[in-house]
Design a protein around this motif. Structure first.
Motif, PDB file in Angstrom:
ATOM      1  N   PRO A 197       0.825  -1.208   0.000  1.00 21.56           N
ATOM      2  CA  PRO A 197       0.000   0.000   0.000  1.00 21.56           C
ATOM      3  C   PRO A 197       0.860   1.260   0.000  1.00 21.56           C
ATOM      4  N   VAL A 198       0.473   2.218  -0.825  1.00 18.74           N
ATOM      5  CA  VAL A 198       1.102   3.537  -0.830  1.00 18.74           C
ATOM      6  C   VAL A 198       0.151   4.488  -0.113  1.00 18.74           C
TER       7      VAL A 198
ATOM      8  N   GLU B  20      -2.452  -1.347  11.991  1.00 22.35           N
ATOM      9  CA  GLU B  20      -3.148  -2.489  12.596  1.00 22.35           C
ATOM     10  C   GLU B  20      -4.206  -3.047  11.648  1.00 22.35           C
ATOM     11  N   ALA B  21      -4.881  -2.160  10.909  1.00 22.78           N
ATOM     12  CA  ALA B  21      -5.901  -2.608   9.956  1.00 22.78           C
ATOM     13  C   ALA B  21      -5.274  -3.382   8.806  1.00 22.78           C
ATOM     14  N   LEU B  22      -4.124  -2.911   8.307  1.00 26.99           N
ATOM     15  CA  LEU B  22      -3.442  -3.622   7.220  1.00 26.99           C
ATOM     16  C   LEU B  22      -2.959  -4.991   7.688  1.00 26.99           C
ATOM     17  N   LEU B  23      -2.374  -5.052   8.871  1.00 23.27           N
ATOM     18  CA  LEU B  23      -1.906  -6.330   9.411  1.00 23.27           C
ATOM     19  C   LEU B  23      -3.063  -7.307   9.588  1.00 23.27           C
ATOM     20  N   ALA B  24      -4.209  -6.793  10.037  1.00 25.10           N
ATOM     21  CA  ALA B  24      -5.372  -7.660  10.223  1.00 25.10           C
ATOM     22  C   ALA B  24      -5.836  -8.246   8.885  1.00 25.10           C
ATOM     23  N   GLY B  25      -5.561  -7.523   7.789  1.00 19.92           N
ATOM     24  CA  GLY B  25      -5.942  -8.009   6.466  1.00 19.92           C
ATOM     25  C   GLY B  25      -4.869  -8.843   5.794  1.00 19.92           C
ATOM     26  N   GLY B  26      -3.726  -9.002   6.454  1.00 21.31           N
ATOM     27  CA  GLY B  26      -2.675  -9.850   5.899  1.00 21.31           C
ATOM     28  C   GLY B  26      -1.582  -9.129   5.146  1.00 21.31           C
ATOM     29  N   ILE B  27      -1.573  -7.795   5.192  1.00 23.28           N
ATOM     30  CA  ILE B  27      -0.517  -7.011   4.549  1.00 23.28           C
ATOM     31  C   ILE B  27       0.459  -6.532   5.618  1.00 23.28           C
ATOM     32  N   ASP B  28       1.746  -6.877   5.432  1.00 27.25           N
ATOM     33  CA  ASP B  28       2.732  -6.517   6.458  1.00 27.25           C
ATOM     34  C   ASP B  28       3.847  -5.617   5.939  1.00 27.25           C
ATOM     35  N   VAL B  29       3.581  -4.951   4.808  1.00 25.70           N
ATOM     36  CA  VAL B  29       4.506  -3.958   4.258  1.00 25.70           C
ATOM     37  C   VAL B  29       3.689  -2.715   3.909  1.00 25.70           C
ATOM     38  N   VAL B  30       4.240  -1.534   4.193  1.00 27.93           N
ATOM     39  CA  VAL B  30       3.530  -0.309   3.838  1.00 27.93           C
ATOM     40  C   VAL B  30       4.544   0.766   3.459  1.00 27.93           C
ATOM     41  N   GLU B  31       4.179   1.571   2.470  1.00 29.79           N
ATOM     42  CA  GLU B  31       4.994   2.710   2.044  1.00 29.79           C
ATOM     43  C   GLU B  31       4.265   3.987   2.432  1.00 29.79           C
ATOM     44  N   ILE B  32       4.868   4.760   3.335  1.00 32.15           N
ATOM     45  CA  ILE B  32       4.304   6.042   3.748  1.00 32.15           C
ATOM     46  C   ILE B  32       5.027   7.136   2.982  1.00 32.15           C
TER      47      ILE B  32
END
Length: 201
Positions: free
Chosen positions: A11-12, A26-38
């Motif tokens: 996610p960007v 926390e919402a992304l982790l709950a959905g199974g995504i463990d990488v994020v670009e801020i």
């Protein structure tokens, strides 16, 4: 493990307020995504990275990194990778000095020649939609067989599957699972739903 092999969807995120960061993570982790670009496009970017880096299961990176000084600031805030819209030898060099992976944005074969000469084998293909989508990646990948591409820009929930079907695309980047409106309205359940749907594709 390479950066792009960790999660098929990155996610960007453009944060309006730093306090959006942890609920988003926390919402992304709950959905199974463990990488994020801020991205560093707003003043909330760096403090958001700082807060997200406190979540041990989340790999947090900085996006829209244009200058070596931004690499320093992002790493100091806790970023563990940096992403740029284009190729900057200065940014790539500073990332190497800091010991963090960098994903430069490439659009042409000339860009790819520049980054592979620097020893990189993972790149961001940007803006993917405007550059010709999966067909363009397929054409560029032919002479650069050892390069992995992360398409970004115009990638959607509907088109991500076309990109991920290419062997040279281990991950895509997009904003639909964390759109600014969802963050402003604090619709964290919807973020989780979209993240889970993206990972299932």
């Amino acid at each position: 493990m390479s950066l792009l092999s960790r999660c098929p969807v990155v996610p960007v995120v453009v944060l309006d307020e730093p306090d959006q960061a942890v609920p988003l993570g926390e919402a992304l982790l709950a959905g199974g995504i463990d990488v994020v670009e801020i991205t560093l496009r707003t003043p909330a970017g760096l403090p958001g990275i700082r807060r997200l880096s406190a979540l041990p299961d989340l790999l947090v990176g900085a996006g829209s990194v244009l200058l070596p000084s931004q690499v320093d600031a992002a790493v100091e805030a806790g970023a563990r990778f940096v992403v740029s819209p284009g190729v900057s030898a200065d940014v790539l060099g500073r990332a190497a000095e800091q010991g963090v992976p960098a994903l430069p944005g490439v659009a042409t074969a000339t860009d790819l020649m520049a980054v592979t000469a620097l020893g990189l084998d993972e790149v961001k293909f940007f803006p993917a939609g405007l550059l010709g989508g999966p067909a363009a990646i397929r054409a560029l990948a032919a002479p650069f067989r050892d390069v992995a591409f992360m398409p970004s820009g115009g990638v959607t929930a509907e088109t991500m599957g076309e990109y991920l079907a290419l062997p040279v695309v281990p991950a895509v980047s997009g904003s639909w699972m964390a759109e600014p409106a969802l963050l402003r309205e604090r619709r964290w359940d919807e973020v989780t739903t979209r993240a889970a749907a993206a990972v299932r594709r």
